[in-house]
Write an enzyme that holds these catalytic residues in place. Structure first.
Site, PDB file in Angstrom:
ATOM      1  N   GLU A   1      13.150  54.674 104.904  1.00  0.00           N
ATOM      2  CA  GLU A   1      12.267  53.586 105.327  1.00  0.00           C
ATOM      3  C   GLU A   1      12.357  52.419 104.356  1.00  0.00           C
ATOM      4  OE1 GLU A   1       8.259  54.939 105.687  1.00  0.00           O
ATOM      5  OE2 GLU A   1       8.898  56.634 106.938  1.00  0.00           O
TER       6      GLU A   1
ATOM      7  N   ASP B   1      14.468  67.676  90.138  1.00  0.00           N
ATOM      8  CA  ASP B   1      14.519  68.797  89.208  1.00  0.00           C
ATOM      9  C   ASP B   1      14.433  70.121  89.968  1.00  0.00           C
ATOM     10  OD1 ASP B   1      14.296  69.558  86.294  1.00  0.00           O
ATOM     11  OD2 ASP B   1      12.471  70.517  87.035  1.00  0.00           O
TER      12      ASP B   1
HETATM   13  C1  GLC Z   1      15.490  71.520  84.843  1.00  0.00           C
HETATM   14  C2  GLC Z   1      15.463  70.555  83.692  1.00  0.00           C
HETATM   15  C3  GLC Z   1      15.122  71.321  82.459  1.00  0.00           C
HETATM   16  C4  GLC Z   1      13.763  71.952  82.644  1.00  0.00           C
HETATM   17  C5  GLC Z   1      13.714  72.810  83.899  1.00  0.00           C
HETATM   18  C6  GLC Z   1      12.320  73.148  84.285  1.00  0.00           C
HETATM   19  O1  GLC Z   1      16.501  72.458  84.735  1.00  0.00           O
HETATM   20  O2  GLC Z   1      16.674  69.883  83.606  1.00  0.00           O
HETATM   21  O3  GLC Z   1      15.124  70.510  81.326  1.00  0.00           O
HETATM   22  O4  GLC Z   1      13.461  72.756  81.540  1.00  0.00           O
HETATM   23  O5  GLC Z   1      14.267  72.127  84.992  1.00  0.00           O
HETATM   24  O6  GLC Z   1      11.681  72.012  84.783  1.00  0.00           O
END
Ligand code: GLC
Length: 552
Positions: A266, A217
């Site tokens: 790993e 993310d």
């Molecule tokens: C990413 C995720 C989104 C979230 C953001 C903050 O863009 O896909 O859903 O709100 O990160 O974590």
């Protein structure tokens, strides 16, 4: 719970081939909205497990699960309080273990979401940082700063939150902390060694559980420019996605991924990383997938492209050209949990972006969405499918304010953050509680008539969107050459039409509203709509894609 050995899983090894991820079709499950096993109106891991046979039969290679970790849910789980625990709302670690095992038994890989840019404000570290006060070492794991102005009453710099408003929140002792997203999502300070140590340990935790990879993310956000410099007079919104920002796509972020790659390698079993990296260009996206970094990155340039042949060709060429030198597969994606579903995006006029609040022409949108899917699945590389797109679901654009949960909607004063519309629980059956999603309603209301779009209503119905996906994915599985390679051979085609060859396979996508006649490039293999054939020619109606070739 017994831990998995790091040996490859027999079923997976049998069902899948080497370099499986290079051409994999990966299905995104948004756990809140997929299937609810305990009738609380919220999807859960056991619900996902119960639907694995559906995913296997759909023909995808892997499942990416959005976060299911312990979280106060300020941003639907992208605010993680404990990276090693499952939120009771979704089940338990035992459920996660069972899900991973069952998926493997069905020949499906599991990719989990990792949220390293920020934690929840209820994470132990952040709670300690607040409790221990200014100057304490625990504050250094986040970005705490004194404010500007005579009394420190102004934020330390001019950055704005992606969700709207300042990117800083002041705490009662007077300091401010940075959050690129909601205030409940404080950003980690990746200059602090403990942060890197902790995340490598979290990686190992889930790798030991047997996961096959991670979706990272905000992969472009971890490292901030030294000194957290002001943006100055620039307007952040116009810069976002067009320029390198002091908080996005900083070169230092690549050191983090080089270290992660060492950890991942790993482990046996070809496990992978996929980056959610919003960068200004596909060339900069390619930096994330250099051989010693991550395996894939989402192609947001492709996702953001309108249904327009010339624009699509430009982004396809640019993507393939950018990925070739680093040897990474291209990826293709049309929908996810952050954007308006493509059946609705394509129902609206071009140029509106990825957050749309009008239903548009639904029939047109669906026709184009089906055509866009066949185009995507004919391209070399890996493709991502977001739950419900195989049902042709539109976005739910008319959710009342009182049921909305997207923090971006509220921080953006209702001008942005229409992400709830693509998160409405999906329909499994024609009738029944929440159309088969679960016995206790659904956390976001499903529209009337949702049952007619259900898996039950579409299964076995020739020409349904679900059957189109099943057929297309079966072809991709049968002839692995479709996803292989790094090039397409463009064929001459009328304006507004894309035609390309991959060996004896040919794909023709008509993005115009008018029929075009093209030479029959071989046996008709699959079409997104009715086509006419006569005298060695094929009449492709507007907004339709045709595959020529053999199923092999
Ligand atoms: C990413 C995720 C989104 C979230 C953001 C903050 O863009 O896909 O859903 O709100 O990160 O974590």
């Amino acid at each position: 719970m017994t831990q998995h050995s790091s040996a490859p899983h027999a079923a997976v090894a049998a069902a899948q081939h080497r370099d499986w991820w290079r051409d994999a079709v990966i299905y995104q499950v948004y756990p809140r909205s997929f299937a609810d096993s305990d009738g609380d109106g919220m999807g859960d891991l056991e619900g996902v497990r119960s639907r694995l046979p559906y995913l296997r039969d759909l023909g995808v290679d892997a499942v990416w699960l959005s976060p299911f970790y312990s979280s106060p849910q300020a941003d639907a789980g992208y605010d993680v309080a404990d990276y090693r625990a499952v939120d009771p709302m979704f089940g338990s670690l035992l459920d996660a273990d069972a899900l991973i095992r069952d998926a493997h038994a069905h020949g499906l890989r599991i990719i989990v979401d990792l949220v390293p840019n920020h934690s929840s404000d209820r994470h132990e570290w952040f709670k300690r940082a607040l409790a221990e006060g200014p100057g304490s070492p625990s504050r250094d794991r986040y970005h705490f700063r004194p404010g500007k102005g005579a009394d420190g009453e102004l934020p330390p710099n001019d950055w704005e939150s992606i969700f709207g408003g300042p990117a800083w929140t002041r705490v009662p002792d007077g300091e401010w902390y940075l959050h690129l997203f909601a205030p409940e999502q404080p950003d980690f300070n990746w200059e602090h060694p403990a942060v890197g140590d902790e995340f490598r340990s979290i990686l190992r935790f889930w790798l030991d559980m047997g996961v096959d990879g991670f979706r990272i993310d905000v992969a472009h956000g971890l490292v901030k420019a030294e000194g957290l410099p002001d943006l100055g007079s620039h307007n952040q919104l116009t810069l976002l996605g067009n320029d390198v920002m002091p908080f996005f796509d900083q070169d230092g972020v690549h050191d983090v991924y080089r270290q992660w790659r060492i950890v991942l390698d790993e482990y046996a079993g070809e496990r992978i990383f996929v980056a959610e990296a919003w960068t200004p260009t596909v060339e900069r996206t390619a930096n994330y997938v250099r051989p010693d970094e991550l395996h894939q990155a989402f192609n947001f340039q492709y996702l953001s492209t309108d249904w327009d042949a010339a624009e699509l060709r430009t982004v396809i060429d640019a993507t393939l050209a950018a990925m070739r030198p680093v040897g990474a597969p291209a990826t293709w994606v049309l929908s996810n949990h952050d954007v308006t579903r493509h059946a609705t995006r394509f129902a609206n006029p071009p140029g509106l972006g990825t957050q749309i609040r009008t239903a548009g022409d639904r029939d047109l949108g669906l026709r184009r969405a089906r055509a866009a899917t066949l185009l995507m699945l004919a391209l070399p590389g890996s493709a991502y499918v977001y739950q419900g797109e195989e049902l042709g679901l539109p976005d739910v654009v008319d959710l009342p304010d009182e049921v909305r949960q997207d923090p971006a909607y509220f921080r953006g004063a209702g001008q942005d953050g229409f992400r709830d519309g693509c998160r409405v629980p999906i329909p499994w059956t024609r009738t029944g509680s929440a159309y088969g999603f679960g016995g206790g309603g659904s956390w976001l209301p499903q529209p009337q008539g949702w049952g007619e779009l259900s898996v039950e209503a579409q299964s076995g119905v020739a020409g349904s969107t679900l059957e189109l996906y099943r057929e297309a994915l079966a072809v991709r599985r049968a002839r692995r050459d479709l996803g292989a390679g790094d090039a397409v051979e463009w064929l001459r085609a009328p304006e507004g039409v894309l035609a390309f060859r991959r060996g004896e396979f040919v794909c023709v996508a008509n993005t115009t509203g008018e029929s075009v006649t093209v030479p029959a490039h071989g046996p008709l293999l699959l079409t997104s709509g009715e086509v006419g054939e006569a005298d060695g020619e094929t009449k492709v109606p507007g907004d339709t894609t045709v595959w020529f070739g053999t199923a092999r």
